[in-house]
Write a protein that holds these residues in place. Structure first.
Motif, PDB file in Angstrom:
ATOM      1  N   ARG A 110       0.720  -0.998   0.012  1.00 14.47           N
ATOM      2  CA  ARG A 110       0.224  -0.009  -0.502  1.00 14.47           C
ATOM      3  C   ARG A 110       1.114   1.294  -0.142  1.00 14.47           C
ATOM      4  O   ARG A 110       0.511   2.634  -0.642  1.00 14.47           O
ATOM      5  N   ALA A 111       1.454   1.657   0.980  1.00 17.47           N
ATOM      6  CA  ALA A 111       2.697   2.842   0.643  1.00 17.47           C
ATOM      7  C   ALA A 111       3.834   2.127  -0.069  1.00 17.47           C
ATOM      8  O   ALA A 111       4.149   1.433  -0.416  1.00 17.47           O
ATOM      9  N   PRO A 112       4.438   3.658   0.027  1.00 16.08           N
ATOM     10  CA  PRO A 112       5.055   3.765  -1.154  1.00 16.08           C
ATOM     11  C   PRO A 112       6.438   3.345  -0.679  1.00 16.08           C
ATOM     12  O   PRO A 112       7.240   2.338  -1.617  1.00 16.08           O
ATOM     13  N   SER A 113       6.573   3.021   0.214  1.00 15.96           N
ATOM     14  CA  SER A 113       8.485   2.293   0.972  1.00 15.96           C
ATOM     15  C   SER A 113       7.901   0.878   0.719  1.00 15.96           C
ATOM     16  O   SER A 113       8.629   0.076   0.904  1.00 15.96           O
ATOM     17  N   GLU A 114       6.340   0.388   1.080  1.00 14.34           N
ATOM     18  CA  GLU A 114       6.492  -0.996   0.762  1.00 14.34           C
ATOM     19  C   GLU A 114       6.676  -1.210  -0.372  1.00 14.34           C
ATOM     20  O   GLU A 114       6.434  -2.291  -0.705  1.00 14.34           O
ATOM     21  N   PHE A 115       6.182  -0.438  -1.358  1.00 13.14           N
ATOM     22  CA  PHE A 115       5.708  -0.481  -3.080  1.00 13.14           C
ATOM     23  C   PHE A 115       7.589  -0.803  -3.309  1.00 13.14           C
ATOM     24  O   PHE A 115       7.760  -1.723  -4.276  1.00 13.14           O
ATOM     25  N   VAL A 116       8.300  -0.080  -3.193  1.00  8.67           N
ATOM     26  CA  VAL A 116       9.904  -0.005  -3.275  1.00  8.67           C
ATOM     27  C   VAL A 116      10.921  -1.447  -3.162  1.00  8.67           C
ATOM     28  O   VAL A 116      11.038  -1.957  -4.049  1.00  8.67           O
ATOM     29  N   VAL A 117      10.555  -1.751  -1.242  1.00  8.45           N
ATOM     30  CA  VAL A 117      10.824  -2.575  -0.966  1.00  8.45           C
ATOM     31  C   VAL A 117      10.546  -3.781  -1.807  1.00  8.45           C
ATOM     32  O   VAL A 117      11.264  -4.789  -2.288  1.00  8.45           O
ATOM     33  N   PHE A 144      10.950  -9.242  -4.551  1.00  8.28           N
ATOM     34  CA  PHE A 144       9.438  -9.942  -5.003  1.00  8.28           C
ATOM     35  C   PHE A 144      10.824 -10.660  -6.156  1.00  8.28           C
ATOM     36  O   PHE A 144      10.629 -10.483  -7.098  1.00  8.28           O
ATOM     37  N   LEU A 145      11.103  -9.112  -7.185  1.00  9.28           N
ATOM     38  CA  LEU A 145      11.874  -9.602  -8.177  1.00  9.28           C
ATOM     39  C   LEU A 145      13.412 -10.614  -8.265  1.00  9.28           C
ATOM     40  O   LEU A 145      13.747 -11.224  -8.609  1.00  9.28           O
ATOM     41  N   PHE A 146      14.078 -10.112  -6.984  1.00  9.82           N
ATOM     42  CA  PHE A 146      15.367 -11.109  -6.277  1.00  9.82           C
ATOM     43  C   PHE A 146      14.821 -11.962  -6.502  1.00  9.82           C
ATOM     44  O   PHE A 146      15.228 -12.993  -7.143  1.00  9.82           O
ATOM     45  N   SER A 147      13.838 -12.608  -5.748  1.00  9.87           N
ATOM     46  CA  SER A 147      13.702 -14.035  -5.090  1.00  9.87           C
ATOM     47  C   SER A 147      13.299 -14.370  -5.922  1.00  9.87           C
ATOM     48  O   SER A 147      13.197 -15.414  -6.620  1.00  9.87           O
ATOM     49  N   ALA A 148      11.947 -13.640  -7.434  1.00 11.29           N
ATOM     50  CA  ALA A 148      11.963 -14.395  -8.477  1.00 11.29           C
ATOM     51  C   ALA A 148      12.768 -15.282  -9.079  1.00 11.29           C
ATOM     52  O   ALA A 148      13.171 -15.699 -10.049  1.00 11.29           O
ATOM     53  N   ILE A 149      14.292 -14.274  -9.577  1.00 12.35           N
ATOM     54  CA  ILE A 149      14.697 -14.856 -10.026  1.00 12.35           C
ATOM     55  C   ILE A 149      16.157 -15.596  -9.281  1.00 12.35           C
ATOM     56  O   ILE A 149      16.146 -16.939 -10.310  1.00 12.35           O
ATOM     57  N   VAL A 165      21.811  -3.215  -6.724  1.00  5.99           N
ATOM     58  CA  VAL A 165      20.927  -2.169  -6.359  1.00  5.99           C
ATOM     59  C   VAL A 165      20.244  -2.077  -4.867  1.00  5.99           C
ATOM     60  O   VAL A 165      19.534  -1.597  -4.290  1.00  5.99           O
ATOM     61  N   ALA A 166      20.417  -4.053  -4.378  1.00  7.52           N
ATOM     62  CA  ALA A 166      19.940  -4.517  -3.457  1.00  7.52           C
ATOM     63  C   ALA A 166      20.320  -3.389  -1.740  1.00  7.52           C
ATOM     64  O   ALA A 166      19.748  -2.983  -1.656  1.00  7.52           O
ATOM     65  N   GLY A 202      11.342   2.993   6.202  1.00  7.81           N
ATOM     66  CA  GLY A 202      11.445   2.104   7.867  1.00  7.81           C
ATOM     67  C   GLY A 202      10.859   2.827   8.866  1.00  7.81           C
ATOM     68  O   GLY A 202      10.566   2.426   9.859  1.00  7.81           O
ATOM     69  N   LEU A 203      12.308   2.844   9.219  1.00 14.05           N
ATOM     70  CA  LEU A 203      12.896   3.158  11.171  1.00 14.05           C
ATOM     71  C   LEU A 203      11.803   4.198  11.582  1.00 14.05           C
ATOM     72  O   LEU A 203      10.899   4.272  12.416  1.00 14.05           O
TER      73      LEU A 203
END
Length: 119
Positions: free
Chosen positions: A47-54, A59-64, A86-87, A98-99
């Motif tokens: 929902r939040a922009p920070s949630e989206f970025v992280v 998700f893409l790193f884990s998919a790879i 990038v990570a 996040g903090l």
């Protein structure tokens, strides 16, 4: 997000070699399935922009990695280093964000408890 996922999936499928074998094909199908599931996951959970970025980055790193992609293998180790770079950048930026959000949450929780106790 759906358009990006469809475009990326189409590019992955279009760039398949004609003489592929079954195990790499299975990994590619897993990757495409996860890529196509991304818009639903973003819509439902991030929902939040920070949630989206992280969330999208992780998700893409884990998919790879889950797909057993050749990107994770020695011939293309430069891609793994690039993804890890990038990570690290995402982590350096998003951990402080996040903090700050967590501190705001703690203040809100404290305020809600005082309102509950006052009632």
């Amino acid at each position: 997000m759906a358009l990006i996922s469809l475009t990326a999936s189409g590019f992955v499928i279009y760039s398949l070699p004609e003489d592929f074998s079954w195990p790499p094909l299975l990994g590619i199908l897993i990757y495409v399935a996860l890529l196509l599931a991304l818009p639903l996951i973003v819509w439902r959970y991030l929902r939040a922009p920070s949630e989206f970025v992280v969330g999208v980055a992780l998700f893409l790193f884990s998919a790879i990695l889950l797909s057993g992609s050749p990107l994770a293998g020695p011939p293309r180790a430069i891609w793994v280093r690039a993804f890890m770079f990038v990570a690290q950048i995402v982590a350096l930026v998003m951990v402080p964000v996040g903090l700050v959000e967590h501190v705001e949450f703690l203040k809100l929780r404290r305020k809600m408890r005082t309102l509950r106790d006052a009632a």
